[in-house]
Scaffold this motif. Sequence first.
Motif: not given
Length: 277
Positions: A2-13
Motif C-alpha cells: 500500500v502506498k499512502y498519499c500523505s502522513d494523515s492518509c496513512k494514519e487514517a487508513h
Amino acid sequence: MVKYCSDSCKEAHREQHENICKEIYDDALFKDHPPRDDCPICLIPLPGVELVGFETCCGKHICSGCILEICASDKKSGGNQQEKCPYCRERDSRTDKQAIKRLKKLMKAGNGEAFNVLAMDYENGTCGMPQDYHKANELFLRGGELGCAMAYHNLGNSYQYGTGVEVDKVKAKHYFELAAMNGCIYARHNLGFIELDGGNNDRAYRHFIISARDGDKNSLGEVMKGYKKGLVTKDDYASTLRAYQKRQDEMKSAARDKMAAHVEGVPTKPWKGGILY
C-alpha cells in the motif's frame, strides 16, 4: 503493498489495510499444500523426509525404495565397488571434504536443500564442520528463501528452543508458517499445537486437517481427537480421512514398504524437528 498519499492518509487508513493484509496472509497460509515432487526414478510422489535421500552430486531427492533397489542391484553386479548415485550414477563421496565441496557447488547454483543440509552439518558438528549454531541459522534462512521448506522449519525450531538465538516464539511461528506454505507437513503440525496452546482451536484444526490431507499420520490422529471432542465436524473428518488415504496410496510402492519395514527395525536418535511433532 500500500502506498499512502500523505502522513494523515496513512494514519487514517493503515488499520484498515492491516486487517486486509491479515486476511490475504491467512488465505495463503491455509491453502492446501502444493503437489509433492516425484522421485525422478520411479516417478511416484516423494514420501516424508525420513524415507527420502538427498544426493549431493546432482541435487536430486530420491525415495528410499529406489535407493534400496538400485544399490542392491549395483552390489550384485559390481561386488565391492564404490556405491553410485541412483540417479546420475556419480560415485558417492569418498570423504567429508568431497561431500562438502559438492554441497557448496549446489549452493552456488541456488539449491536451497544444499543450504539446509550444510546448515544441519554446522548445527550438529558433522561431516567435518565445526558446531556453529549461528552459521547454521544463517544457512537455514538462505535455504528457506531459495524454496526449501525444511530449512524454514529448522529455523523455526531454532527460535522455538533457542538454538543459537534467543527464544522467540513469534519468530518461530513465523518461520513455521513460511515452511507450511511451502508444503512442510511437520511445520504445519507444529503450528496446530501452537494454535491449540493459544486457545485458537479453529485455526489449530485447520492446520491439522491440511497436513493430514497431505499424508501426515500424526496430524490425522489429532483430527480424530478433534472429532471426538466435537471440534471437527463429521464431514470434515470423513473428507480428511479419504484425502489422507488417497495420498498414502499415491506414495505407496513395494520397494518403499520394504525400506520402511527395515527402518522401523533400526533404533534411531530423536530428530530435532520432531520435538513438537
